[in-house]
Design a protein around this motif. Sequence first.
Motif, PDB file in Angstrom:
ATOM      1  N   UNK A   4       0.833  -1.205   0.000  1.00 52.44           N
ATOM      2  CA  UNK A   4       0.000   0.000   0.000  1.00 52.44           C
ATOM      3  C   UNK A   4       0.868   1.257   0.000  1.00 52.44           C
ATOM      4  N   UNK A   5       1.807   1.252  -0.932  1.00 59.45           N
ATOM      5  CA  UNK A   5       2.843   2.279  -0.935  1.00 59.45           C
ATOM      6  C   UNK A   5       3.030   2.870  -2.320  1.00 59.45           C
ATOM      7  N   UNK A   6       2.965   4.207  -2.398  1.00 61.03           N
ATOM      8  CA  UNK A   6       3.513   4.963  -3.516  1.00 61.03           C
ATOM      9  C   UNK A   6       4.779   5.633  -3.016  1.00 61.03           C
ATOM     10  N   UNK A   7       5.802   5.637  -3.849  1.00 65.92           N
ATOM     11  CA  UNK A   7       7.080   6.184  -3.395  1.00 65.92           C
ATOM     12  C   UNK A   7       7.806   6.871  -4.537  1.00 65.92           C
ATOM     13  N   UNK A   8       8.437   7.977  -4.218  1.00 68.71           N
ATOM     14  CA  UNK A   8       9.298   8.688  -5.166  1.00 68.71           C
ATOM     15  C   UNK A   8      10.661   8.831  -4.515  1.00 68.71           C
ATOM     16  N   UNK A   9      11.660   8.201  -5.120  1.00 63.38           N
ATOM     17  CA  UNK A   9      12.986   8.133  -4.520  1.00 63.38           C
ATOM     18  C   UNK A   9      14.009   8.614  -5.537  1.00 63.38           C
ATOM     19  N   UNK A  10      14.199   9.926  -5.545  1.00 60.62           N
ATOM     20  CA  UNK A  10      15.149  10.564  -6.450  1.00 60.62           C
ATOM     21  C   UNK A  10      16.310  11.105  -5.630  1.00 60.62           C
ATOM     22  N   UNK A  11      17.404  11.476  -6.264  1.00 62.67           N
ATOM     23  CA  UNK A  11      18.560  11.927  -5.484  1.00 62.67           C
ATOM     24  C   UNK A  11      18.252  13.045  -4.496  1.00 62.67           C
ATOM     25  N   UNK A  12      17.413  14.013  -4.887  1.00 63.96           N
ATOM     26  CA  UNK A  12      17.155  15.144  -3.986  1.00 63.96           C
ATOM     27  C   UNK A  12      15.785  15.092  -3.334  1.00 63.96           C
ATOM     28  N   UNK A  13      14.958  14.109  -3.673  1.00 65.51           N
ATOM     29  CA  UNK A  13      13.579  14.059  -3.175  1.00 65.51           C
ATOM     30  C   UNK A  13      13.222  12.644  -2.730  1.00 65.51           C
ATOM     31  N   UNK A  14      12.535  12.551  -1.606  1.00 62.99           N
ATOM     32  CA  UNK A  14      12.101  11.263  -1.082  1.00 62.99           C
ATOM     33  C   UNK A  14      10.691  11.451  -0.511  1.00 62.99           C
ATOM     34  N   UNK A  15       9.691  10.878  -1.211  1.00 58.95           N
ATOM     35  CA  UNK A  15       8.295  10.990  -0.793  1.00 58.95           C
ATOM     36  C   UNK A  15       7.681   9.599  -0.719  1.00 58.95           C
ATOM     37  N   UNK A  16       6.777   9.397   0.235  1.00 60.00           N
ATOM     38  CA  UNK A  16       6.169   8.077   0.402  1.00 60.00           C
ATOM     39  C   UNK A  16       4.791   8.243   1.048  1.00 60.00           C
ATOM     40  N   UNK A  17       3.866   7.364   0.664  1.00 60.08           N
ATOM     41  CA  UNK A  17       2.488   7.459   1.138  1.00 60.08           C
ATOM     42  C   UNK A  17       2.201   6.542   2.315  1.00 60.08           C
ATOM     43  N   UNK A  18       3.175   5.765   2.750  1.00 58.70           N
ATOM     44  CA  UNK A  18       3.003   4.831   3.864  1.00 58.70           C
ATOM     45  C   UNK A  18       4.390   4.469   4.391  1.00 58.70           C
ATOM     46  N   UNK A  19       4.435   3.747   5.497  1.00 54.62           N
ATOM     47  CA  UNK A  19       5.716   3.294   6.029  1.00 54.62           C
ATOM     48  C   UNK A  19       6.539   2.621   4.938  1.00 54.62           C
ATOM     49  N   UNK A  20       7.810   2.940   4.898  1.00 52.89           N
ATOM     50  CA  UNK A  20       8.687   2.318   3.904  1.00 52.89           C
ATOM     51  C   UNK A  20      10.004   1.918   4.547  1.00 52.89           C
TER      52      UNK A  20
END
Length: 863
Positions: A397-413
């Motif tokens: 149940x996770x959306x995640x954006x993991x880029x060098x300068x940005x880290x976003x997540x919609x649930x525990x990761x």
Amino acid sequence: MPRFLLLFISGLLALSAGAQAPTPPPQGDVFVDAKGVLRWQKTKREVALFGVNYTAPFAYSYRATAAVGTSHEQGIDQDVYHLSRMGVDAFRLHVWDIEITDTLGNLQQNEHLRLLDYLISKLKARGIKIILTPIAYWGNAYPEPKNTGPGFSSIYDKGVAYTNPRAIKAQENYLGQFLNHRNQYTGLLNRQDPDIIAFEVCNEPHYHLPLAPVKEFANRLVAAMRATAYQKPIFYNIAESPTVHDAILDANVQGLTFQWYPEGLVARHELKGNFLPYVDQYPLPYKGDARFERRAKMVYEFESADVLQPIMYPFVAKSLREAGFQWATQFAYDPLAIAAYNTEYQTHYLNLAYTPAKAVSTLIASKVFHEVKRGQSFGRYPADSVFGAALVSYRRQLSQWNAPTEFYYSANTIDKPVKPAALRHVGGVGSSGVVQYGGSGAYFLDQLAPGVWRLEVMPDAVLIRDPFETPSLKKPVTQISWADQPLTIALADLGPSFALKGLNDGNTAQAQASGGRLTVRPGAYLLTRAGQNSAAYTAQSPMGAIRLGEFVAPPATALPAHVRHQPVAQASAGQPLVISATVAGVGPADSVLLVARHYYGPTRTLPMQRTGTTTVAATVPTALTYPGLLRYWVVVKKAGQPARTFPGSQAGSPADWDYYDAAHWEVPLVPTTAPLPLFVAATDRGSVEAQGISQGAYIDYPTTAAGAPALRLVVAPPKANPAAPAAPATGPAASLRTYLGLKTAGRAADLASFKELVIKGQTNQVAATQLRVVLVTRDAVAYAATVPLTANVSEVHVPLSALQPAPLLLSPRPYPGFLPLTYSPTNRPALRLADVEVLQVVLDAPTSLTEQLRVDVESVTLQ
């Protein structure tokens, strides 16, 4: 007659016959190039914009905002700020012309128009680009019963709007005045505003053959807009009336618009299960047609309706970019003032404060839409679950954006940032290797300078009811809690001893972290590395389109404690039974108890332990789980207040001698060999998705001759038309879909022992009617078998071994209708009941039918 006059007259005749006028040279802020690509005028770079629809100045949103005592300007300010926090840079709205015109199409200088001007000015200030659809054709009543608008749409509906001369004249009149309207806040004409980058002429028109009136109407409205000297692109809907698509392709427009509702609309309950295959691709029906290819493409509305999972929007963004779209706007963002109730459009629910995980997934989707190249493909699901910097996981149940300068997540990761030292922006819901947070609201960390960061923390949101049921301003569906929550930040740039200082109005907090840990309440904060000078940063300092001290959040909900729980359908006797619940309005010092009773037998009172910010659980021991019926209650004890018992929020406790409320939860405790019902028409009607799919098919719930309720799948014979004989029917006619989570959860230990499915039902046909029964796993792999039903009620036994891999029917049916109706994975492992979470029953369209076909399904059972 002079030759030039002959040429002039012949030119006029050609235009009146519908010949296409020369395309004006590209001017303005954006233009469409010869290959159908929308580009910025100055840089010639491709446009890619992602955002929402938002309706605050009009209709129900306008009325409800006033009803709850919020000023419209304040509401717009709050919501536009939140949209900027969510990474939104596109706004689209079908303007309720019924509220700002008279019957002749004259623009009315009223409150609705003023608020639209105000909204536009606020969007511009945040850098959000705008596409407006001036003509909506909608009444302004929904969801209330009566229209109150005086405009031309109050007397001309969609069906006559393009053929009635007076209706056409009113629309031409209105379009000219609307484009020439001067915004009273910006001073700009709508047609000249550089942030209004385009217009879509009208919203979801309804047309039918012949083609000529459709093309003539579209060209007349475009001409009315061009007569104002407007030169930017004009878009037109091509998805709503596909039978006349040729007329739209031949019209004088530069762009074409589509919508996407991948699971239909208005299920009236939350849809559960893996819907990622539903948003895995958006194949366009007119590809290869030169008229289509030279037009820009826009999705004016999309939504994963009735779905709360925070994983759908990034997949939508990926698929739309693959299809070639350059604009996509969700419908519709819920105004903060009324988001607690989800009354505006019950099938939609998106708000930063009230649906924080979905809001963070919107931010991630915006990243995806901007970074994925137009036409870029990542394969088909599940191979495309990781694409670029994005990851989407149904199981997590996770959306995640993991880029060098940005880290976003919609649930525990548990995933680590790809370059921790390079991080400049972090945000999410839950915890990660960077932030450990105890609350359920969203938070954002943004670097202002080395060693200086801004922290924004939203309050906790607790879902207390299904938000997709019938809504009411008297019935909140989400509660807001302002609470102190533990926060640990592991950023090398801040170090373990950073200082915290409140920034927003009234926030005087100051604290020093120890080991990166401290306690925070909702608000905006300045975080400073030990020894770092941050005197230059104040609440008024800018950070992109926002100020550091800006903060918007709803107040804590003034409601009593609430418990939300759904019992499992059955539980295995002789096994410990875990009972969990969601609680709202319950503080750390309050106690929550489970009172469990074996019908009139022994009773146990068990403390419920915290399993999350808003969840509690207790285990019923085997002494109470012998075969029979377990009844239970949840009791909340707050300091200094009487105990309250749920369900029902009744004062007192079931242990009290005078506790009289009969409400309780219960679960049958059954032997391991007992059958497990997966669908029972008598009890499951409100929690399933059943629909007719083919023309003339529908659903009903009659009773059988024995008085038992049944789900009826109905297919009507095709209507006789000698001029156009009907082609043989193909594909599914009607279907049932039901999520099995509560059916199987309590019998997980027994699943491996089941051997067959038993389908009880009948048909009205003399010959047996073939149904398909389908089991679908959490990975969206389907296994199907054919079931013959006769004219007599019977039980048909289908060995589980008879179920074979098959295409998954995407039901509820996606809209528009040209979208795929099935999904076929490349990997199909052997069927395991432990992986199954959805049951489908499918009636295929008969190849020939002379009378109405009725199939009644009473139940589907595992045994």
